[in-house]
Design an enzyme around this catalytic site. Structure first.
Site, PDB file in Angstrom:
ATOM      1  N   HIS A 158       0.888  -1.217  -0.124  1.00 22.28           N
ATOM      2  CA  HIS A 158      -0.007   0.210   0.168  1.00 22.28           C
ATOM      3  C   HIS A 158       0.900   1.353  -0.012  1.00 22.28           C
ATOM      4  O   HIS A 158       1.929   1.236   0.855  1.00 22.28           O
ATOM      5  CB  HIS A 158      -0.962  -0.084   1.184  1.00 22.28           C
ATOM      6  N   CYS A 232       0.588   1.937  -5.710  1.00 22.44           N
ATOM      7  CA  CYS A 232      -0.429   2.716  -6.527  1.00 22.44           C
ATOM      8  C   CYS A 232       0.187   4.131  -6.618  1.00 22.44           C
ATOM      9  O   CYS A 232       0.835   4.796  -5.804  1.00 22.44           O
ATOM     10  CB  CYS A 232      -1.887   2.685  -5.794  1.00 22.44           C
ATOM     11  N   ARG A 241       0.082   2.403 -11.661  1.00 27.74           N
ATOM     12  CA  ARG A 241       1.295   1.857 -10.617  1.00 27.74           C
ATOM     13  C   ARG A 241       2.485   2.560 -11.050  1.00 27.74           C
ATOM     14  O   ARG A 241       3.074   2.811 -11.943  1.00 27.74           O
ATOM     15  CB  ARG A 241       1.365   0.260 -11.167  1.00 27.74           C
TER      16      ARG A 241
END
Length: 254
Positions: A158, A232, A241
């Site tokens: 994340h 991300c 990405r």
């Protein structure tokens, strides 16, 4: 002089309007508070809980490896020399032992350390949100190689919320080091390339010879020992990405 007459039905309509405005105001305030609490939960609470959980898992792995009790589930014990190995890796390889089974889904089995980012988090099998990523772990893409093996060891994490381990991945520069520890060895990779943005469907970046399908000039054309980190981008979105590639530079038995 004519005196205006206020009818009872007019008073009732005005009272209803006042009650409606008051109720609407209360509803807006309530919605605002709920949204504020949700934002606080996502941006603060999930980070706090995930980071604490990740730290505890790192400590647990270190204790486990210190006793030498469980076998390494990754199949990453130093392997025999491979003609394609980088010189630094060849000098430290040992004869292999029996190769254990691959790690179970969502099992934490390695530790990722990035000194420049002051990052030290567990690596778990799989990239499921609830089972792996939302715990603040780095997730191993199934089907890619394991640490130190020829091919591509690819990880996701994340960038925002839930520990956000890869929040500052874009700060990595060429030659920065990334370490992956297992029970049997420490694998050091040197950052080699960064792809600032590509499609979330660009599967080429985690191929055995990583190369972007959307940006064919980015990536590699020859087999090697690669590490791929993905997250991300831009922040607080999941549209694209960000990709960082590194090459294996050394292997040190534990």
């Amino acid at each position: 002089m004519r005196i205006p007459v206020v009818r009872h039905d007019t008073r009732r309509r005005r009272a209803r309007r006042r009650r409606a405005v008051w109720a609407g105001g209360e509803l807006l305030v309530t919605v605002g508070v709920v949204l504020l609490l949700l934002v606080a939960h996502q941006l603060w609470w999930t980070n706090r809980e995930a980071r604490r959980g990740a730290e505890r898992k790192v400590e647990a792995l270190e204790r486990e490896w210190g006793t030498g009790a469980p076998a390494d589930p990754t199949g990453t014990a130093p392997a025999p020399e491979d003609p394609g190995d980088p010189p630094a890796a060849r000098t430290t390889r040992q004869q292999p032992t029996a190769r254990p089974a691959p790690p179970r889904w969502s099992q934490a089995y390695a530790i990722l350390t990035i000194p420049r980012l002051h990052l030290r988090v567990p690596v778990a099998e799989g990239v499921g949100r609830q089972e792996v990523l939302d715990k603040g772990y780095a997730g191993h893409y199934p089907g890619t190689q394991q640490p130190g093996q020829a091919g591509n060891f690819a990880l996701a994490g994340h960038r925002n919320t839930h520990g956000e381990p890869f929040r500052y991945l874009d700060r990595l520069a060429d030659e920065d080091t990334v370490q992956v520890e297992t029970r049997t060895a420490v694998y050091t990779y040197a950052v080699d390339q960064t792809l600032d943005r590509t499609s979330a469907r660009d599967s080429g970046v985690i191929g055995s010879v990583p190369r972007s399908t959307g940006h064919p000039s980015r990536g590699y054309s020859e087999p090697g020992h690669y590490l791929t980190l993905t997250t991300c981008t831009p922040e607080y979105t999941s549209r694209y990405r960000l990709v960082v590639w590194a090459k294996l530079s050394s292997v040190r038995p534990r």
